[in-house]
Design a protein around this motif. Structure first.
Motif, PDB file in Angstrom:
ATOM      1  N   ILE B  90       0.850  -1.205   0.000  1.00  0.00           N
ATOM      2  CA  ILE B  90       0.000   0.000   0.000  1.00  0.00           C
ATOM      3  C   ILE B  90       0.882   1.250   0.000  1.00  0.00           C
ATOM      4  CG2 ILE B  90      -1.667   1.330   1.348  1.00  0.00           C
ATOM      5  CD1 ILE B  90      -2.872  -1.355   2.283  1.00  0.00           C
ATOM      6  N   PHE B  91       1.948   1.225   0.792  1.00  0.00           N
ATOM      7  CA  PHE B  91       2.888   2.350   0.809  1.00  0.00           C
ATOM      8  C   PHE B  91       3.441   2.614  -0.592  1.00  0.00           C
ATOM      9  CE2 PHE B  91       5.002   4.516   4.487  1.00  0.00           C
ATOM     10  CZ  PHE B  91       4.001   4.297   5.417  1.00  0.00           C
ATOM     11  N   GLU B  92       3.836   1.544  -1.268  1.00  0.00           N
ATOM     12  CA  GLU B  92       4.480   1.714  -2.578  1.00  0.00           C
ATOM     13  C   GLU B  92       3.478   2.175  -3.640  1.00  0.00           C
ATOM     14  OE1 GLU B  92       8.134  -1.419  -1.817  1.00  0.00           O
ATOM     15  OE2 GLU B  92       6.538  -1.970  -3.198  1.00  0.00           O
ATOM     16  N   ILE B  93       2.279   1.585  -3.630  1.00  0.00           N
ATOM     17  CA  ILE B  93       1.270   1.990  -4.616  1.00  0.00           C
ATOM     18  C   ILE B  93       0.906   3.460  -4.411  1.00  0.00           C
ATOM     19  CG2 ILE B  93      -1.163   1.648  -5.281  1.00  0.00           C
ATOM     20  CD1 ILE B  93      -0.682  -1.391  -4.696  1.00  0.00           C
ATOM     21  N   SER B  94       0.941   3.906  -3.169  1.00  0.00           N
ATOM     22  CA  SER B  94       0.596   5.296  -2.845  1.00  0.00           C
ATOM     23  C   SER B  94       1.769   6.250  -3.001  1.00  0.00           C
ATOM     24  CB  SER B  94       0.088   5.367  -1.399  1.00  0.00           C
ATOM     25  OG  SER B  94      -0.960   4.476  -1.189  1.00  0.00           O
ATOM     26  N   HIS B  95       2.938   5.707  -3.324  1.00  0.00           N
ATOM     27  CA  HIS B  95       4.184   6.468  -3.480  1.00  0.00           C
ATOM     28  C   HIS B  95       4.700   7.031  -2.155  1.00  0.00           C
ATOM     29  CE1 HIS B  95       3.864   7.163  -8.129  1.00  0.00           C
ATOM     30  NE2 HIS B  95       3.742   5.910  -7.771  1.00  0.00           N
ATOM     31  N   PHE B  96       4.297   6.416  -1.043  1.00  0.00           N
ATOM     32  CA  PHE B  96       4.812   6.876   0.246  1.00  0.00           C
ATOM     33  C   PHE B  96       6.222   6.335   0.526  1.00  0.00           C
ATOM     34  CE2 PHE B  96       1.907   9.360   2.981  1.00  0.00           C
ATOM     35  CZ  PHE B  96       0.952   9.623   2.014  1.00  0.00           C
ATOM     36  N   HIS B  97       6.661   5.393  -0.290  1.00  0.00           N
ATOM     37  CA  HIS B  97       8.060   4.950  -0.148  1.00  0.00           C
ATOM     38  C   HIS B  97       9.001   6.062  -0.614  1.00  0.00           C
ATOM     39  CE1 HIS B  97       7.035   4.225  -4.307  1.00  0.00           C
ATOM     40  NE2 HIS B  97       8.286   3.912  -4.617  1.00  0.00           N
ATOM     41  N   LEU B  98       8.452   7.073  -1.306  1.00  0.00           N
ATOM     42  CA  LEU B  98       9.267   8.226  -1.704  1.00  0.00           C
ATOM     43  C   LEU B  98       9.276   9.294  -0.607  1.00  0.00           C
ATOM     44  CD1 LEU B  98       7.885   8.558  -5.362  1.00  0.00           C
ATOM     45  CD2 LEU B  98       9.931   7.331  -4.598  1.00  0.00           C
ATOM     46  N   VAL B  99       8.435   9.099   0.389  1.00  0.00           N
ATOM     47  CA  VAL B  99       8.306  10.085   1.474  1.00  0.00           C
ATOM     48  C   VAL B  99       9.105   9.647   2.700  1.00  0.00           C
ATOM     49  CG1 VAL B  99       6.653  11.258   2.998  1.00  0.00           C
ATOM     50  CG2 VAL B  99       6.005  10.723   0.634  1.00  0.00           C
ATOM     51  N   TYR B 100       9.026   8.358   2.992  1.00  0.00           N
ATOM     52  CA  TYR B 100       9.657   7.830   4.208  1.00  0.00           C
ATOM     53  C   TYR B 100      10.852   6.940   3.883  1.00  0.00           C
ATOM     54  CZ  TYR B 100       6.206   9.276   7.697  1.00  0.00           C
ATOM     55  OH  TYR B 100       5.427  10.011   8.553  1.00  0.00           O
ATOM     56  N   GLU B 101      11.833   6.985   4.738  1.00  0.00           N
ATOM     57  CA  GLU B 101      12.872   5.953   4.735  1.00  0.00           C
ATOM     58  C   GLU B 101      12.240   4.681   5.292  1.00  0.00           C
ATOM     59  OE1 GLU B 101      17.241   7.049   5.727  1.00  0.00           O
ATOM     60  OE2 GLU B 101      15.937   8.131   7.116  1.00  0.00           O
ATOM     61  N   ILE B 102      12.422   3.576   4.580  1.00  0.00           N
ATOM     62  CA  ILE B 102      11.812   2.314   5.001  1.00  0.00           C
ATOM     63  C   ILE B 102      12.919   1.313   5.309  1.00  0.00           C
ATOM     64  CG2 ILE B 102      10.344   0.382   4.298  1.00  0.00           C
ATOM     65  CD1 ILE B 102       8.805   2.365   2.517  1.00  0.00           C
ATOM     66  N   PHE B 103      12.835   0.672   6.466  1.00  0.00           N
ATOM     67  CA  PHE B 103      13.841  -0.314   6.863  1.00  0.00           C
ATOM     68  C   PHE B 103      13.169  -1.654   7.124  1.00  0.00           C
ATOM     69  CE2 PHE B 103      15.533   3.827   7.905  1.00  0.00           C
ATOM     70  CZ  PHE B 103      16.828   3.744   7.414  1.00  0.00           C
ATOM     71  N   ALA B 104      13.929  -2.713   6.820  1.00  0.00           N
ATOM     72  CA  ALA B 104      13.381  -4.065   6.975  1.00  0.00           C
ATOM     73  C   ALA B 104      13.119  -4.386   8.442  1.00  0.00           C
ATOM     74  CB  ALA B 104      14.345  -5.085   6.371  1.00  0.00           C
ATOM     75  N   SER B 105      13.963  -3.882   9.330  1.00  0.00           N
ATOM     76  CA  SER B 105      13.780  -4.173  10.752  1.00  0.00           C
ATOM     77  C   SER B 105      13.965  -2.897  11.574  1.00  0.00           C
ATOM     78  CB  SER B 105      14.793  -5.220  11.217  1.00  0.00           C
ATOM     79  OG  SER B 105      16.086  -4.639  11.274  1.00  0.00           O
ATOM     80  N   THR B 106      13.455  -2.945  12.777  1.00  0.00           N
ATOM     81  CA  THR B 106      13.609  -1.799  13.675  1.00  0.00           C
ATOM     82  C   THR B 106      15.083  -1.600  14.023  1.00  0.00           C
ATOM     83  OG1 THR B 106      11.408  -2.169  14.564  1.00  0.00           O
ATOM     84  CG2 THR B 106      12.890  -0.846  15.910  1.00  0.00           C
ATOM     85  N   ASP B 107      15.804  -2.704  14.176  1.00  0.00           N
ATOM     86  CA  ASP B 107      17.242  -2.583  14.479  1.00  0.00           C
ATOM     87  C   ASP B 107      17.983  -1.899  13.328  1.00  0.00           C
ATOM     88  OD1 ASP B 107      16.998  -3.681  16.952  1.00  0.00           O
ATOM     89  OD2 ASP B 107      17.554  -5.715  16.328  1.00  0.00           O
ATOM     90  N   ASP B 108      17.624  -2.248  12.102  1.00  0.00           N
ATOM     91  CA  ASP B 108      18.243  -1.572  10.944  1.00  0.00           C
ATOM     92  C   ASP B 108      17.956  -0.070  10.986  1.00  0.00           C
ATOM     93  OD1 ASP B 108      19.169  -3.963  10.027  1.00  0.00           O
ATOM     94  OD2 ASP B 108      17.654  -4.186   8.431  1.00  0.00           O
ATOM     95  N   ALA B 109      16.721   0.261  11.300  1.00  0.00           N
ATOM     96  CA  ALA B 109      16.344   1.678  11.360  1.00  0.00           C
ATOM     97  C   ALA B 109      17.107   2.394  12.471  1.00  0.00           C
ATOM     98  CB  ALA B 109      14.835   1.795  11.594  1.00  0.00           C
ATOM     99  N   LEU B 110      17.189   1.740  13.627  1.00  0.00           N
ATOM    100  CA  LEU B 110      17.912   2.349  14.756  1.00  0.00           C
ATOM    101  C   LEU B 110      19.373   2.563  14.401  1.00  0.00           C
ATOM    102  CD1 LEU B 110      16.370   0.303  17.700  1.00  0.00           C
ATOM    103  CD2 LEU B 110      16.143   2.767  17.320  1.00  0.00           C
ATOM    104  N   ALA B 111      19.968   1.564  13.749  1.00  0.00           N
ATOM    105  CA  ALA B 111      21.388   1.679  13.380  1.00  0.00           C
ATOM    106  C   ALA B 111      21.593   2.830  12.411  1.00  0.00           C
ATOM    107  CB  ALA B 111      21.861   0.360  12.764  1.00  0.00           C
ATOM    108  N   ALA B 112      20.692   2.937  11.424  1.00  0.00           N
ATOM    109  CA  ALA B 112      20.838   3.990  10.418  1.00  0.00           C
ATOM    110  C   ALA B 112      20.609   5.369  11.025  1.00  0.00           C
ATOM    111  CB  ALA B 112      19.851   3.745   9.278  1.00  0.00           C
ATOM    112  N   ILE B 113      19.588   5.462  11.842  1.00  0.00           N
ATOM    113  CA  ILE B 113      19.246   6.764  12.426  1.00  0.00           C
ATOM    114  C   ILE B 113      20.283   7.193  13.462  1.00  0.00           C
ATOM    115  CG2 ILE B 113      17.627   7.728  14.130  1.00  0.00           C
ATOM    116  CD1 ILE B 113      15.403   7.088  12.374  1.00  0.00           C
ATOM    117  N   SER B 114      20.800   6.226  14.212  1.00  0.00           N
ATOM    118  CA  SER B 114      21.786   6.554  15.245  1.00  0.00           C
ATOM    119  C   SER B 114      23.124   6.953  14.650  1.00  0.00           C
ATOM    120  CB  SER B 114      21.999   5.353  16.169  1.00  0.00           C
ATOM    121  OG  SER B 114      20.798   5.002  16.778  1.00  0.00           O
ATOM    122  N   SER B 115      23.383   6.455  13.413  1.00  0.00           N
ATOM    123  CA  SER B 115      24.712   6.656  12.831  1.00  0.00           C
ATOM    124  C   SER B 115      24.867   8.004  12.146  1.00  0.00           C
ATOM    125  CB  SER B 115      25.007   5.551  11.818  1.00  0.00           C
ATOM    126  OG  SER B 115      24.120   5.659  10.729  1.00  0.00           O
TER     127      SER B 115
END
Lengths: 319, 121
Positions: B90-115
């Protein structure tokens, strides 16, 4: 009842360019890939199997949609975008210049892309024809008068030979016009726009273009779900992606394919027609929107499927 | 729809679960709003853990857009993680993947955001 689309682009006509046609030829020939096309029938079958984005085009004329009813001698049209020119030419070809006709036109609103076909609408120039223009804007006649005459056009409105009448309708009120039960609904658009629900002999089509939706306002979503209720066909403004419609193009007065699916599902409508295509979109982009919309319907379907189609200039839908 | 709050060091993880549609989108926005006030350039980044989110409609996505705009206006950083396949589509069909950074896991997101401290979306 049949619906014929004469113009399906939003905001501005968008004709194909020479480069567009060349790209289609290249794509088609690339698809041949060793097939034997030695007979005309084989060529025809091959072309018929190509996607519309290659074998044809969604078209470039702005909004103009015809309602066809075998029992009705009156002609019924929604909006007078640039598609009205070809429609008018076809009416003249079919009926001749000496066979007066009556046209009922329902106007969503009077923005330029929805009235620009009228100065090039041949039946307006012939005495005996009657053109009744229905709308909910009090100033609808002024909008049509203003685009005729200097400095915009060489022919003054007063020089048109047809009998032209303007009828202001009341939103949320059902009126019998040209054999249809017609109900207008106020829509969110700059200067307001109106959708129309047409019902006859148990069939229903809703024409709802140039309409922005705020579905987080549940009352508004439910108002449109009632308007679309059990419709056989909903012609829906799907000009932008949802992300565009809620960000850079918020308040531009248009909607998205995603909201069209949701409202039609809420309304238990049978068929959704994506309409008012973004003029910068190529044929392949419009086709991509169609495929994604069908996928959205598939993954969010509750029970009854909703058929998804997309409008193109020349499409006829039978209800 | 429910929102769970977890403080993961310098990042706030908001775990969204249930369904978000036109009936509860406003409530979802109200529930998110208090957490957004600290999402700024020198404040607390946010990860929206969507592993428990079963469905989101256009009404819910509009709230996601409003939230992204609010965070961006303050120079804050916000990302989504661990979407179920249906929500991701639904995110992709709505083009919201162009709005948000999307991560496969919360740990991946935390690592990216913390870095990094750069703002996105």
């Amino acid at each position: 009842m049949q619906i014929r689309f004469w113009g399906t682009r939003g905001s501005l006509p968008a004709p194909l360019t020479a480069a567009d046609v060349r790209a289609k030829l290249v794509a088609a020939l690339t698809e041949v890939q060793g097939r034997s096309l030695e007979t005309p029938a084989a060529v025809e079958a091959f072309v018929a199997g190509l996607p519309l984005s290659i074998r044809g085009t969604f078209g470039g004329d702005s909004s103009c949609v015809e309602l066809i009813d075998g029992e009705n001698t009156n002609h019924v049209l929604c909006d007078m975008g640039s598609g009205a020119r070809r429609y008018g030419v076809e009416m003249l070809r079919r009926h001749g210049p000496d066979n007066p006709q009556t046209y009922h036109v329902f106007m969503s609103h009077t923005h330029w892309d929805h009235i620009m076909g009228f100065p090039m609408f041949p039946p307006a120039y012939l005495p005996g024809n009657r053109i009744i223009i229905h709308g909910c804007h009090a100033e609808i006649a002024g909008a049509f008068h203003r685009q005729h005459g200097a400095p915009s056009f060489p022919v003054e409105f007063s020089q048109l030979q047809a009998a032209i009448e303007f009828v202001v309708l009341k939103p949320d009120t059902t009126t019998e016009i040209a054999g249809y039960q017609v109900t207008p609904l106020l829509q969110r658009h700059s200067g307001d726009s109106y959708g129309y629900r047409f019902e006859k002999n148990g069939k229903c089509v809703v024409y709802s273009t140039d309409s922005e939706h705020r579905t987080e306002q549940s009352e508004e979503a439910e108002r449109f779900a009632r308007f679309f209720n059990n419709a056989d066909l909903v012609i829906f403004d799907a000009m932008y992606s949802l992300a565009e419609a809620t960000s850079v193009k918020e308040d531009w007065g248009h909607s998205s394919n995603v909201i069209g699916v949701e409202l039609c599902q809420m309304a238990n409508a049978k068929r959704l027609c994506l309409f008012h295509h973004e003029p910068t979109y190529s044929d392949s982009q419009i086709e991509d929107v169609l495929h994604k919309t069908r996928r959205l319907e598939e993954i969010t379907r509750a029970e009854t499927p909703l058929e998804i189609i997309t409008a193109y200039d020349g499409l006829t839908v039978t209800l | 729809m429910e929102i769970g709050v977890e403080d993961r060091g310098n990042v706030l993880v908001l775990k969204v679960s249930g369904r978000i549609d036109h009936l509860n989108a406003s409530a979802f926005h109200e529930a998110l709003t208090p957490h957004l006030s600290h999402c700024s350039a020198d404040g607390t980044p946010i990860v929206l853990d969507l592993s428990g989110l079963d469905y989101i409609s256009s009404a819910g996505l509009r709230i996601f857009m409003i939230v992204a705009k609010q965070a961006n206006a303050r120079g804050g950083r916000i990302a989504v993680a661990q979407m179920q396949p249906l929500v991701r589509e639904i995110f992709e069909i709505s083009h919201f993947h162009l709005v948000y950074e999307i991560f496969a896991s919360t740990d991946d997101a935390l690592a990216a955001i913390s870095s990094t401290t750069t703002t996105t979306a």
